[in-house]
Every structure is written in C-alpha cells, then in structure tokens.
Design a protein around this motif. Structure first.
Motif, PDB file in Angstrom:
ATOM      1  N   VAL A  63      28.550  19.728 -27.705  1.00 47.89           N
ATOM      2  CA  VAL A  63      28.058  20.361 -28.928  1.00 47.89           C
ATOM      3  C   VAL A  63      28.469  21.828 -28.946  1.00 47.89           C
ATOM      4  CG1 VAL A  63      25.983  21.098 -30.178  1.00 47.89           C
ATOM      5  CG2 VAL A  63      26.103  18.793 -29.201  1.00 47.89           C
ATOM      6  N   PHE A  64      29.062  22.267 -30.065  1.00 47.57           N
ATOM      7  CA  PHE A  64      29.422  23.674 -30.245  1.00 47.57           C
ATOM      8  C   PHE A  64      28.260  24.456 -30.833  1.00 47.57           C
ATOM      9  CE2 PHE A  64      33.846  21.917 -30.706  1.00 47.57           C
ATOM     10  CZ  PHE A  64      34.265  22.325 -29.457  1.00 47.57           C
ATOM     11  N   PHE A  65      27.693  23.953 -31.914  1.00 50.85           N
ATOM     12  CA  PHE A  65      26.576  24.623 -32.541  1.00 50.85           C
ATOM     13  C   PHE A  65      25.842  23.667 -33.472  1.00 50.85           C
ATOM     14  CE2 PHE A  65      30.502  25.745 -34.704  1.00 50.85           C
ATOM     15  CZ  PHE A  65      30.266  25.367 -36.007  1.00 50.85           C
ATOM     16  N   ILE A  99      38.816  26.481 -33.081  1.00 50.58           N
ATOM     17  CA  ILE A  99      38.579  25.057 -32.808  1.00 50.58           C
ATOM     18  C   ILE A  99      39.772  24.401 -32.125  1.00 50.58           C
ATOM     19  CG2 ILE A  99      38.414  22.805 -33.955  1.00 50.58           C
ATOM     20  CD1 ILE A  99      35.730  24.114 -33.500  1.00 50.58           C
ATOM     21  N   LYS A 100      40.976  24.701 -32.556  1.00 52.68           N
ATOM     22  CA  LYS A 100      42.154  24.069 -31.951  1.00 52.68           C
ATOM     23  C   LYS A 100      42.266  24.392 -30.463  1.00 52.68           C
ATOM     24  CE  LYS A 100      44.911  23.462 -36.064  1.00 52.68           C
ATOM     25  NZ  LYS A 100      46.179  23.671 -36.736  1.00 52.68           N
ATOM     26  N   ARG A 101      41.776  25.558 -30.049  1.00 56.02           N
ATOM     27  CA  ARG A 101      41.798  25.916 -28.628  1.00 56.02           C
ATOM     28  C   ARG A 101      40.612  25.317 -27.878  1.00 56.02           C
ATOM     29  NH1 ARG A 101      42.918  30.849 -31.083  1.00 56.02           N
ATOM     30  NH2 ARG A 101      40.870  31.633 -30.557  1.00 56.02           N
ATOM     31  N   LEU A 102      39.510  25.090 -28.582  1.00 51.54           N
ATOM     32  CA  LEU A 102      38.298  24.593 -27.931  1.00 51.54           C
ATOM     33  C   LEU A 102      38.282  23.078 -27.740  1.00 51.54           C
ATOM     34  CD1 LEU A 102      35.687  26.773 -29.827  1.00 51.54           C
ATOM     35  CD2 LEU A 102      36.502  27.092 -27.496  1.00 51.54           C
ATOM     36  N   LEU A 111      36.943  16.843 -34.515  1.00 50.75           N
ATOM     37  CA  LEU A 111      35.554  17.279 -34.661  1.00 50.75           C
ATOM     38  C   LEU A 111      34.661  16.098 -35.022  1.00 50.75           C
ATOM     39  CD1 LEU A 111      35.733  20.642 -36.639  1.00 50.75           C
ATOM     40  CD2 LEU A 111      34.901  20.281 -34.311  1.00 50.75           C
ATOM     41  N   LYS A 112      33.449  16.147 -34.507  1.00 51.50           N
ATOM     42  CA  LYS A 112      32.429  15.163 -34.867  1.00 51.50           C
ATOM     43  C   LYS A 112      31.259  15.928 -35.448  1.00 51.50           C
ATOM     44  CE  LYS A 112      33.722  11.850 -31.351  1.00 51.50           C
ATOM     45  NZ  LYS A 112      33.300  11.174 -30.111  1.00 51.50           N
ATOM     46  N   LEU A 113      30.716  15.396 -36.512  1.00 53.36           N
ATOM     47  CA  LEU A 113      29.571  16.001 -37.178  1.00 53.36           C
ATOM     48  C   LEU A 113      28.436  14.993 -37.199  1.00 53.36           C
ATOM     49  CD1 LEU A 113      31.564  17.365 -40.235  1.00 53.36           C
ATOM     50  CD2 LEU A 113      30.920  18.594 -38.180  1.00 53.36           C
ATOM     51  N   ASP A 114      27.322  15.360 -36.627  1.00 56.06           N
ATOM     52  CA  ASP A 114      26.119  14.545 -36.736  1.00 56.06           C
ATOM     53  C   ASP A 114      25.218  15.256 -37.729  1.00 56.06           C
ATOM     54  OD1 ASP A 114      27.043  12.757 -34.875  1.00 56.06           O
ATOM     55  OD2 ASP A 114      25.782  13.485 -33.240  1.00 56.06           O
ATOM     56  N   VAL A 177      27.692  20.178 -34.721  1.00 56.42           N
ATOM     57  CA  VAL A 177      29.156  20.185 -34.674  1.00 56.42           C
ATOM     58  C   VAL A 177      29.583  20.117 -33.208  1.00 56.42           C
ATOM     59  CG1 VAL A 177      31.230  21.501 -35.222  1.00 56.42           C
ATOM     60  CG2 VAL A 177      29.241  21.595 -36.746  1.00 56.42           C
ATOM     61  N   GLY A 178      30.448  19.163 -32.937  1.00 54.76           N
ATOM     62  CA  GLY A 178      30.937  19.007 -31.578  1.00 54.76           C
ATOM     63  C   GLY A 178      32.223  18.216 -31.551  1.00 54.76           C
ATOM     64  N   HIS A 179      32.509  17.634 -30.405  1.00 54.95           N
ATOM     65  CA  HIS A 179      33.714  16.801 -30.265  1.00 54.95           C
ATOM     66  C   HIS A 179      33.465  15.674 -29.296  1.00 54.95           C
ATOM     67  CE1 HIS A 179      35.300  18.324 -26.314  1.00 54.95           C
ATOM     68  NE2 HIS A 179      34.430  19.278 -26.604  1.00 54.95           N
TER      69      HIS A 179
END
Length: 179
Positions: A63-65, A99-102, A111-114, A177-179
C-alpha cells in the motif's frame, strides 16, 4: 452551530470507501458485498452481483497511501452522483509522478485500487459502479460496498431537479492505492 459541525465530522469520520488514478480506464472492476468478491469487465451490462473473476485486497506491505473523501447529492437522490463526488474528493488533490519508479512491474498499469464505499442502504440499489470507476484514470479497481454514509433532509423537494423527496444522499469513500 458548532455542535452540528462536530456531529457532521463524526458522521463523516465513521464512513469508509476505496479507489485510484491514470490515463486510461481500469480494465475491470471487482465488487465485494459482505465477504463475497464480485467482479466484471468495465462498462459491462452484466449484473454486478455475478461472480466472474476475483482479486484479493492489496497486501498491507504493498500500500502506498489511503485517501478519504465524501460526496453528496442534494437533489435527485442519486447514490451514483454522491459516490462519484466522494471518489473525486478523495483523489483530486494528488499527484504521484514517481509511480513508475516505485512499482517494479509496470508503473501506472500495475496500480491496484481498493475502493471502499459507504452507501446508505436505502439508495444502494441505484449505485452504478461503472460510472464511479470512470473517476479513476488508471489501475485495477476493486470496489467494496458497505452500509453507511448518510441520508439527511435538504428541507425541500424540487421536482424539476428530479427529487422524489427531500433526502440528501451522502456517500463516504476510502481509496487504497497500491500494487
């Protein structure tokens, strides 16, 4: 007056929802109701309660945020309009250019969005998740819908605005927001 603001803040704090962003629409949306995960291709005319494909929630270590928002439809009693506004409110003041670097496996497309939406049960049947998903410019969107939000009186029903009554529909959203 101040106690009214405190009550509204408490009511909004108790609401939840989830989602995210990109340059093209998500390829599919997944919907959960209770503990059953449901998904369908975006812009499908299929019944949203049919189980098609499943995606697990984003693992906490990916999870990013998490962003929160709320939206309201003052006239017309549209849970869809309120949910679109809630999701937009959650993501509209953000930019994540790195995001492309992370994300090691694909940048924005990975990216995945819940998205957790708290929708008043009285107006849940009218919720159009295909329309809500359009808020997110990229990512794989998974929706989780729960009872919540708020129905508050507007004090007036205006027929030309589509009002069936004087209800204002408030939806709360939490976008992870995560991956």
């Amino acid at each position: 007056m101040l106690s009214s603001f405190k009550f509204l803040g408490l009511a909004l704090y108790s609401c939840s929802v989830t989602a995210l962003l990109s340059t093209h629409l998500p390829k599919k949306i997944a919907i959960t109701s209770g503990h059953t995960i449901m998904s369908r291709p975006l812009h499908s005319t299929a019944n949203p309660l049919l189980v098609d494909d499943q995606r697990e929630r984003i693992n906490s270590d990916r999870v990013f945020f998490i962003e929160l928002g709320f939206g309201n439809d003052s006239h017309g009693q549209s849970s869809t309009k309120a949910a679109v506004r809630a999701c937009r409110n959650a993501i509209e003041f953000n930019s994540i250019p790195s995001i492309k670097r992370l994300i090691p496996d694909g940048g924005y497309d990975a990216l995945k969005l819940d998205v957790l939406l708290a929708v008043p049960s009285k107006y849940r049947a009218g919720l159009d998740l295909d329309e809500v998903a359009k808020v997110f410019p990229y990512g794989d969107v998974r929706f989780d819908i729960q009872d919540g939000g708020m129905v508050a009186p507007s004090g007036i029903a205006i027929e030309k605005f589509g009002d069936a009554n004087d209800d204002m529909v408030v939806v709360c959203a939490s976008v992870t927001v995560g991956h």
